[in-house]
Design a protein around this motif. Structure first.
Motif, PDB file in Angstrom:
ATOM      1  N   ALA A 276       0.830  -1.213   0.000  1.00  0.00           N
ATOM      2  CA  ALA A 276       0.000   0.000   0.000  1.00  0.00           C
ATOM      3  C   ALA A 276       0.862   1.259   0.000  1.00  0.00           C
ATOM      4  CB  ALA A 276      -0.941  -0.009   1.193  1.00  0.00           C
ATOM      5  N   VAL A 277       1.771   1.347  -0.959  1.00  0.00           N
ATOM      6  CA  VAL A 277       2.630   2.520  -1.121  1.00  0.00           C
ATOM      7  C   VAL A 277       2.757   2.820  -2.604  1.00  0.00           C
ATOM      8  CG1 VAL A 277       3.970   2.146   0.992  1.00  0.00           C
ATOM      9  CG2 VAL A 277       4.705   1.062  -1.149  1.00  0.00           C
ATOM     10  N   ASP A 278       3.207   4.025  -2.931  1.00  0.00           N
ATOM     11  CA  ASP A 278       3.469   4.356  -4.324  1.00  0.00           C
ATOM     12  C   ASP A 278       4.633   3.519  -4.855  1.00  0.00           C
ATOM     13  OD1 ASP A 278       1.479   6.269  -4.276  1.00  0.00           O
ATOM     14  OD2 ASP A 278       2.857   7.882  -3.697  1.00  0.00           O
TER      15      ASP A 278
ATOM     16  N   VAL B  17      -0.837 -11.271  -3.313  1.00  0.00           N
ATOM     17  CA  VAL B  17       0.525 -10.831  -3.617  1.00  0.00           C
ATOM     18  C   VAL B  17       0.662 -10.433  -5.079  1.00  0.00           C
ATOM     19  CG1 VAL B  17       2.967 -11.491  -3.654  1.00  0.00           C
ATOM     20  CG2 VAL B  17       1.494 -12.264  -1.784  1.00  0.00           C
ATOM     21  N   VAL B  18       0.457 -11.393  -5.982  1.00  0.00           N
ATOM     22  CA  VAL B  18       0.745 -11.132  -7.392  1.00  0.00           C
ATOM     23  C   VAL B  18      -0.186 -10.060  -7.970  1.00  0.00           C
ATOM     24  CG1 VAL B  18       0.819 -12.132  -9.705  1.00  0.00           C
ATOM     25  CG2 VAL B  18       1.728 -13.421  -7.749  1.00  0.00           C
ATOM     26  N   GLU B  19      -1.489 -10.179  -7.716  1.00  0.00           N
ATOM     27  CA  GLU B  19      -2.422  -9.215  -8.315  1.00  0.00           C
ATOM     28  C   GLU B  19      -2.211  -7.791  -7.807  1.00  0.00           C
ATOM     29  OE1 GLU B  19      -6.391 -10.682  -7.900  1.00  0.00           O
ATOM     30  OE2 GLU B  19      -5.967 -12.531  -9.018  1.00  0.00           O
ATOM     31  N   PRO B  20      -2.156  -7.528  -6.492  1.00  0.00           N
ATOM     32  CA  PRO B  20      -1.944  -6.145  -6.055  1.00  0.00           C
ATOM     33  C   PRO B  20      -0.570  -5.603  -6.431  1.00  0.00           C
ATOM     34  CG  PRO B  20      -1.968  -7.628  -4.166  1.00  0.00           C
ATOM     35  CD  PRO B  20      -2.427  -8.424  -5.344  1.00  0.00           C
ATOM     36  N   LEU B  21       0.447  -6.474  -6.450  1.00  0.00           N
ATOM     37  CA  LEU B  21       1.774  -6.014  -6.829  1.00  0.00           C
ATOM     38  C   LEU B  21       1.849  -5.729  -8.321  1.00  0.00           C
ATOM     39  CD1 LEU B  21       4.630  -5.439  -5.908  1.00  0.00           C
ATOM     40  CD2 LEU B  21       5.132  -7.889  -6.075  1.00  0.00           C
ATOM     41  N   ALA B  22       1.230  -6.588  -9.124  1.00  0.00           N
ATOM     42  CA  ALA B  22       1.251  -6.392 -10.581  1.00  0.00           C
ATOM     43  C   ALA B  22       0.594  -5.085 -10.991  1.00  0.00           C
ATOM     44  CB  ALA B  22       0.568  -7.572 -11.273  1.00  0.00           C
ATOM     45  N   SER B  23      -0.398  -4.633 -10.232  1.00  0.00           N
ATOM     46  CA  SER B  23      -1.097  -3.393 -10.576  1.00  0.00           C
ATOM     47  C   SER B  23      -0.180  -2.181 -10.502  1.00  0.00           C
ATOM     48  CB  SER B  23      -2.294  -3.192  -9.641  1.00  0.00           C
ATOM     49  OG  SER B  23      -1.866  -2.911  -8.323  1.00  0.00           O
ATOM     50  N   LYS B  24       0.975  -2.316  -9.866  1.00  0.00           N
ATOM     51  CA  LYS B  24       1.911  -1.202  -9.732  1.00  0.00           C
ATOM     52  C   LYS B  24       3.070  -1.278 -10.715  1.00  0.00           C
ATOM     53  CE  LYS B  24       1.035  -0.661  -4.761  1.00  0.00           C
ATOM     54  NZ  LYS B  24       0.532   0.715  -4.857  1.00  0.00           N
TER      55      LYS B  24
END
Length: 213
Positions: A76-78, A129-136
């Motif tokens: 949850a960070v930029d 993990v993968v889905e929220p991280l991939a969105s960035k």
């Protein structure tokens, strides 16, 4: 030191006590070895209350994995802060982020060969993990996210579970910058390599690879 089975910290409600007992059980035993009746006995309640609260062992295990790692909070960070956040988390003492009673990697390691737990762990890694991280991340973002998760999990296991000496806490001044560079490279924020900085050995390998056979 891991808290003993059958003990519970004061101030937790029944749901929290069940989760704490489940964290301790799944960190010390595989999914198949862990029985809801044992968790209930650790809490001092009837097993029927565990069923009413969580529905099934699968749902309880899913929640245990989620609260142990809490990856969505970690991400949850930029994007510009991602490398520093992940590096700092990896170098911290490895405790679950909710109750801080077990090492989440113990849960992972105990269940890597469990035919029942692996689909739950796979789904949790994809969802949390993968889905929220991939969105960035830039394309190919799912591959970048999965590769980054795999690298961090591997480093964590070598450091916190196997206690591999070169990765222990006394070497954090060296480890931190190296981990940050790995993360930057995977997420696509590492600067392109300058050919002028290559060593003679590097240049000879590059020339050999590019020369026609």
């Amino acid at each position: 030191m891991m808290q003993r089975l059958g003990t519970s910290r004061p101030g937790l409600d029944t749901r929290g006590r069940i989760l704490e007992a489940a964290l301790l059980r799944f960190a010390q035993y595989s999914y198949e070895e862990t029985k809801l009746r044992d968790i209930a006995a650790d809490v001092g309640i009837d097993v029927a209350l565990v069923h009413r609260t969580f529905g099934s062992k699968e749902r309880l295990f899913t929640e245990v994995v989620t609260i142990a790692f809490q990856p969505r909070q970690l991400f949850a960070v930029d994007r510009g802060e991602l490398s520093a956040r992940l590096t700092a988390r990896l170098l911290e003492p490895s405790l679950d982020q909710a109750l801080r009673v077990v090492d989440p990697l113990d849960i992972l390691v105990r269940n890597l060969l469990s035919p029942e737990a692996i689909p739950i762990l796979r789904a949790a890694m994809a969802r949390d993990v993968v889905e929220p991280l991939a969105s960035k991340l830039d394309d190919p973002s799912p591959q970048r996210a999965a590769l980054l998760a795999a690298c961090l999990a591997g480093i964590g296991i070598f450091r916190h579970v196997l206690r591999t000496e070169p990765l222990l806490e006394e070497f954090d001044d060296h480890i931190g910058p190296l981990v940050a560079r790995i993360i930057d490279l995977i997420i696509g924020d590492a600067p392109a390599a300058d050919p002028r900085s290559a060593t003679p050995s590097d240049r000879s390998h590059q020339q050999a690879a590019s020369s026609p056979e």
